[in-house]
Design an enzyme around this catalytic site. Sequence first.
Site, short mmCIF file in Angstrom:
data_model
loop_
_atom_site.label_atom_id
_atom_site.label_comp_id
_atom_site.label_asym_id
_atom_site.label_seq_id
_atom_site.Cartn_x
_atom_site.Cartn_y
_atom_site.Cartn_z
N SER A 120 -0.37 7.13 1.15
CA SER A 120 -0.99 5.84 1.48
C SER A 120 -2.49 5.89 1.24
O SER A 120 -3.14 6.91 1.48
CB SER A 120 -0.72 5.49 2.95
OG SER A 120 -1.39 4.30 3.31
N THR B 167 6.26 3.29 7.13
CA THR B 167 4.99 2.64 6.87
C THR B 167 4.68 1.71 8.03
O THR B 167 5.57 1.24 8.73
CB THR B 167 5.01 1.86 5.54
OG1 THR B 167 3.71 1.30 5.29
CG2 THR B 167 6.02 0.72 5.58
N ASP C 196 0.80 -1.22 0.00
CA ASP C 196 0.00 0.00 0.00
C ASP C 196 0.83 1.27 0.00
O ASP C 196 0.91 1.97 -0.99
CB ASP C 196 -0.95 -0.02 1.20
CG ASP C 196 -1.81 1.23 1.24
OD1 ASP C 196 -1.75 1.94 2.24
OD2 ASP C 196 -2.49 1.51 0.25
N THR C 197 1.49 1.60 1.11
CA THR C 197 2.16 2.88 1.27
C THR C 197 3.38 3.02 0.37
O THR C 197 4.14 2.08 0.18
CB THR C 197 2.59 3.07 2.75
OG1 THR C 197 1.44 2.95 3.58
CG2 THR C 197 3.22 4.44 2.96
N VAL C 198 3.55 4.23 -0.17
CA VAL C 198 4.74 4.57 -0.95
C VAL C 198 5.42 5.75 -0.26
O VAL C 198 4.77 6.73 0.09
CB VAL C 198 4.37 4.97 -2.40
CG1 VAL C 198 5.62 5.40 -3.16
CG2 VAL C 198 3.69 3.80 -3.11
#
Length: 227
Positions: free
Chosen positions: A125, A167, A106-108
Amino acid sequence: MDKTGFGSVGAISNIKNPIMVSLSLLDAQSKGTLSLGRIVPCMLVGEGAKKWAIEHNFEQVSQESMKTKSMIKSHRHYKQKLDDFHQNNLVQLNAKNRSDEEALLDTVGAVCIDRDGNLASAASSGGILLKHPGRVGHASFFGCGCWVEQDIKTSEEETNSIGICTTGCGAPLLKNFDDKLIGALICKLSTFENNKKNLELIVAHTTPSMCFGYMSTNMNRPTKLSR
């Protein structure tokens, strides 16, 4: 976030690139106050964030265009689990269900450094699956999803600058960095008395796998450090 300030948005929908809306808040802060001396916000959420984006000509997109086949499949999979849970009044998910969650991506996050040694950090995110409407996770909170501190004097001979993005499970991370921190990317620039510089890239994660990489302006493609 960079040495000039911090900007973020959360719980925003139908905007193609929310991270750019965050950057516009940061840019607006550097230009001073709004009309009649109003203070530029650091963080906007929900309809307020969307209104800012529209007023600043950010591209709006349909909900359907933001969906992918894989995410629709994941949503249906976990929505069915939630429905089964409520229907059967289960006490807890079994071990297999928990292991499934480890496969979610998910999160970048990104940390950048320019030729003058200025650092900038950002995190974006979509949040956890099946989240409550209006929820805002750690990615958009000051000092939690990302952080930059410039020119820290650690000794007479050494000055350090650092950029971080993280994250994890958002709600616990808003309170403290406990075992819910899943991954972190840290970029540290050390400058010494003779103007010699040393750059360190540090990555860490508690999950079986995590995607990391780095790239410079003289590289054609990023180097992947994924596990």
